[in-house]
Enzyme design. Structure first.
Site, PDB file in Angstrom:
ATOM      1  N   GLY A  81       6.895   4.276   4.270  1.00  0.00           N
ATOM      2  CA  GLY A  81       7.535   5.812   4.974  1.00  0.00           C
ATOM      3  C   GLY A  81       8.651   4.868   5.404  1.00  0.00           C
ATOM      4  O   GLY A  81       9.464   4.281   5.447  1.00  0.00           O
ATOM      5  N   PHE A 109       9.619   4.080   7.767  1.00  0.00           N
ATOM      6  CA  PHE A 109      10.149   3.713   9.071  1.00  0.00           C
ATOM      7  C   PHE A 109       9.404   1.975   8.580  1.00  0.00           C
ATOM      8  O   PHE A 109       9.143   0.919   9.460  1.00  0.00           O
ATOM      9  CB  PHE A 109       9.467   4.188  10.230  1.00  0.00           C
ATOM     10  CG  PHE A 109       9.740   5.408  10.932  1.00  0.00           C
ATOM     11  CD1 PHE A 109      11.317   5.514  10.896  1.00  0.00           C
ATOM     12  CD2 PHE A 109       8.897   6.230  11.195  1.00  0.00           C
ATOM     13  CE1 PHE A 109      11.887   7.219  11.398  1.00  0.00           C
ATOM     14  CE2 PHE A 109       9.045   7.414  11.330  1.00  0.00           C
ATOM     15  CZ  PHE A 109      10.416   7.923  11.818  1.00  0.00           C
ATOM     16  N   SER A 148       7.342  -0.305   5.836  1.00  0.00           N
ATOM     17  CA  SER A 148       6.411  -1.060   4.099  1.00  0.00           C
ATOM     18  C   SER A 148       4.435  -1.484   4.960  1.00  0.00           C
ATOM     19  O   SER A 148       5.143  -2.022   5.625  1.00  0.00           O
ATOM     20  CB  SER A 148       7.487  -1.748   3.374  1.00  0.00           C
ATOM     21  OG  SER A 148       7.928  -1.600   3.080  1.00  0.00           O
ATOM     22  N   VAL A 149       4.161  -0.823   3.967  1.00  0.00           N
ATOM     23  CA  VAL A 149       3.272  -1.361   4.596  1.00  0.00           C
ATOM     24  C   VAL A 149       2.324  -2.001   3.398  1.00  0.00           C
ATOM     25  O   VAL A 149       2.139  -1.842   2.321  1.00  0.00           O
ATOM     26  CB  VAL A 149       2.232   0.316   5.074  1.00  0.00           C
ATOM     27  CG1 VAL A 149      -0.151  -0.520   5.696  1.00  0.00           C
ATOM     28  CG2 VAL A 149       2.392   0.717   6.279  1.00  0.00           C
ATOM     29  N   LEU A 204       0.583  -1.349   0.237  1.00  0.00           N
ATOM     30  CA  LEU A 204      -0.110   0.036   0.218  1.00  0.00           C
ATOM     31  C   LEU A 204       1.041   1.221   0.169  1.00  0.00           C
ATOM     32  O   LEU A 204       0.687   2.272  -0.174  1.00  0.00           O
ATOM     33  CB  LEU A 204      -0.953   0.057   1.424  1.00  0.00           C
ATOM     34  CG  LEU A 204      -2.166  -0.968   1.766  1.00  0.00           C
ATOM     35  CD1 LEU A 204      -1.921  -1.306   2.568  1.00  0.00           C
ATOM     36  CD2 LEU A 204      -2.860  -0.613   0.199  1.00  0.00           C
ATOM     37  N   ASP A 230       3.749  12.901  15.940  1.00  0.00           N
ATOM     38  CA  ASP A 230       4.152  12.261  14.067  1.00  0.00           C
ATOM     39  C   ASP A 230       3.169  13.126  13.292  1.00  0.00           C
ATOM     40  O   ASP A 230       2.783  12.622  12.709  1.00  0.00           O
ATOM     41  CB  ASP A 230       4.672  11.568  13.921  1.00  0.00           C
ATOM     42  CG  ASP A 230       5.879  11.134  12.301  1.00  0.00           C
ATOM     43  OD1 ASP A 230       5.868  12.514  12.103  1.00  0.00           O
ATOM     44  OD2 ASP A 230       5.153  10.311  11.819  1.00  0.00           O
TER      45      ASP A 230
HETATM   46  N1  LIG Z   1      -4.559   0.227   7.991  1.00  0.00           N
HETATM   47  C1  LIG Z   1      -3.791   1.371   6.874  1.00  0.00           C
HETATM   48  N2  LIG Z   1      -5.135   1.047   5.787  1.00  0.00           N
HETATM   49  C2  LIG Z   1      -4.808   2.014   3.899  1.00  0.00           C
HETATM   50  N3  LIG Z   1      -3.718   2.188   3.337  1.00  0.00           N
HETATM   51  C3  LIG Z   1      -3.291   2.664   4.530  1.00  0.00           C
HETATM   52  C4  LIG Z   1      -3.173   2.219   6.422  1.00  0.00           C
HETATM   53  N4  LIG Z   1      -2.024   2.202   7.018  1.00  0.00           N
HETATM   54  C5  LIG Z   1      -0.769   2.569   6.466  1.00  0.00           C
HETATM   55  N5  LIG Z   1      -1.175   3.033   4.841  1.00  0.00           N
HETATM   56  C6  LIG Z   1      -0.435   3.051   3.539  1.00  0.00           C
HETATM   57  O1  LIG Z   1       0.224   3.025   3.911  1.00  0.00           O
HETATM   58  C7  LIG Z   1       1.060   3.986   3.623  1.00  0.00           C
HETATM   59  C8  LIG Z   1       2.697   4.115   4.328  1.00  0.00           C
HETATM   60  O2  LIG Z   1       2.309   4.356   5.542  1.00  0.00           O
HETATM   61  P1  LIG Z   1       3.520   4.152   6.622  1.00  0.00           P
HETATM   62  O3  LIG Z   1       2.906   4.367   7.927  1.00  0.00           O
HETATM   63  O4  LIG Z   1       4.678   3.438   6.339  1.00  0.00           O
HETATM   64  O5  LIG Z   1       4.672   5.373   6.022  1.00  0.00           O
HETATM   65  P2  LIG Z   1       3.888   6.838   5.817  1.00  0.00           P
HETATM   66  O6  LIG Z   1       2.856   7.144   7.166  1.00  0.00           O
HETATM   67  O7  LIG Z   1       3.346   7.368   4.879  1.00  0.00           O
HETATM   68  O8  LIG Z   1       4.753   7.842   5.535  1.00  0.00           O
HETATM   69  P3  LIG Z   1       5.464   8.244   7.470  1.00  0.00           P
HETATM   70  O9  LIG Z   1       6.225   7.072   8.539  1.00  0.00           O
HETATM   71  O10 LIG Z   1       7.634   8.050   7.092  1.00  0.00           O
HETATM   72  O11 LIG Z   1       5.694   9.384   8.153  1.00  0.00           O
HETATM   73  C9  LIG Z   1       0.158   5.776   3.730  1.00  0.00           C
HETATM   74  O12 LIG Z   1       0.308   6.475   3.282  1.00  0.00           O
HETATM   75  C10 LIG Z   1      -1.210   4.699   3.713  1.00  0.00           C
HETATM   76  O13 LIG Z   1      -1.679   5.187   2.545  1.00  0.00           O
END
Ligand SMILES: Nc1ncnc2c1ncn2[C@@H]1O[C@H](COP(=O)(O)OP(=O)(O)OP(=O)(O)O)[C@@H](O)[C@H]1O
Length: 344
Positions: free
Chosen positions: A48, A50, A52-53, A45, A165
């Site tokens: 970030g 820290f 990968s999602v 998805l 954050d």
């Molecule tokens: N529960 C969720 N449902 C749908 N999409 C999600 C969910 N959690 C995260 N994502 C998607 O995954 C992306 C990456 O999330 P992640 O928390 O790894 O990084 P970030 O928040 O984008 O950046 P950083 O952690 O550097 O501030 C998010 O921008 C979001 O679009």
């Protein structure tokens, strides 16, 4: 970084909610491999600093988002399981709490409900930005519900939590476009200086310490980003303020919102954003005051807000602050021109 307050919110609403929530689920690595097709690239998805999602589906059919933490091994001093247990007990309808976790070998994984409308950042600047689904009503709803979530962390959760954050990528959206704020208190699990080292981190308060007032500053920037559709870069407040002095609210609003009276409808969100993003931490409101200001519909409160000295043009145009304002504004004006060119 102090993310949990030493004062444990005596008698807060958090006590009650903590008792009624379901037990945390410990997932096996095998189960999460099966759910995400072995963390397949097609399931990813986003990524970030820290983690990968990945999107996944459990055997009961429910959809999940699995956050796979990077560089965990640097922080062996932190008890992952304990921290996640504490964070996952904090529940509010506008927070996206951890649903479960996996702590096997080198893997540290956090499991959340999948949010089908993804994050605010994807609507403002990412994959959904061209569609411009976010009208004035949705933007106001996102402002209020995300403020309520952070106010809960600051004033009612047990223990009280500094988010640490606040940013558009951490505001996920449910199917009703209500905010589900995530990654709260999670900075404690991450490399401490990572966020600070990013010089272009427009959300970071001038005092550069994780605190409730720091969250308020970041939230103010987020409100300005939500209204203007501009990235949270340094110089955003300095671009907005002169337009507020001239009461040109319509020019602040995201050009993609094609509605009547956008400036008038989103004026309050702009003003509250600027109050929050003041350089002096002691001048910023608390998050409960922010919720109150955003929700209060009375005309008297609105004119009280508009009369704040912050929104009056300073008399001397040659002073240092004003020159700083102009420099910051130039960065954003360039971005605005780019944006217009892209749209044309
Ligand atoms: N529960 C969720 N449902 C749908 N999409 C999600 C969910 N959690 C995260 N994502 C998607 O995954 C992306 C990456 O999330 P992640 O928390 O790894 O990084 P970030 O928040 O984008 O950046 P950083 O952690 O550097 O501030 C998010 O921008 C979001 O679009």
């Amino acid at each position: 970084m102090q993310l949990f307050s030493s004062c444990c919110g005596k008698g807060s609403a958090g006590d009650k909610e903590a008792k009624t929530e379901p037990p945390r689920k410990i997932f096996s690595l095998k189960e999460l491999h099966a759910a995400t097709n072995s963390f397949n690239y097609d399931n990813k998805l986003g990524e970030g600093r820290f983690s990968s999602v990945y999107w996944g589906q459990l055997s009961d059919g429910s959809q999940i988002a699995v956050k796979r933490l990077k560089s965990w091994t640097n922080r062996e001093d932190i008890n992952f399981t304990l921290e996640v247990e504490i964070l996952s007990r904090i529940r509010h309808k506008n927070l996206l709490s951890v649903r479960g976790y996996c702590n096997e070998g080198q893997e540290r994984l956090l499991v959340y409900d999948y949010m089908p409308s993804l994050s605010l950042v994807s609507h403002l600047h990412g994959q959904h930005s061209a569609e411009c689904i976010l009208d004035c009503t949705k933007r106001i709803k996102i402002a209020i519900t995300s403020a309520q979530a952070i106010a809960y962390l600051h004033h009612h959760a047990t223990p009280r939590v500094v988010h640490g954050d606040v940013r558009a990528s951490n505001v996920l959206l449910d199917s009703e476009f209500e905010a589900r704020v995530t990654d709260f208190g999670y900075g404690k699990l991450m490399p401490e200086d990572e966020a600070k080292s990013n010089n272009n981190n427009g959300y970071l308060s001038p005092e550069r310490v994780a605190s409730e007032a720091g969250d308020v500053y970041s939230f103010g920037i987020l409100l300005l980003e939500l209204v203007s559709g501009k990235r949270a870069k340094l110089g955003l407040t300095e671009w907005v303020l002169p337009l507020v002095y001239e009461r040109k609210f319509g020019e602040i609003v995201d050009q993609r919102v094609k509605e009547e009276d956008v400036g008038e409808r989103l004026k309050k969100v702009v003003l509250v954003g600027l109050l929050c993003a003041q350089r002096e931490a002691e001048m910023r409101p608390t998050m409960s005051q922010v919720v109150e200001m955003l929700m209060n519909e009375s005309k008297e409160k609105m004119s009280e807000l508009e009369c704040n000295p912050l929104f009056k043009k300073p008399c001397s145009s040659g002073d240092e602050n004003h020159r700083e304002d102009q420099e910051g504004a130039d960065v954003i004006t360039e971005e605005k021109d780019d944006h217009h060119q892209q749209q044309e």
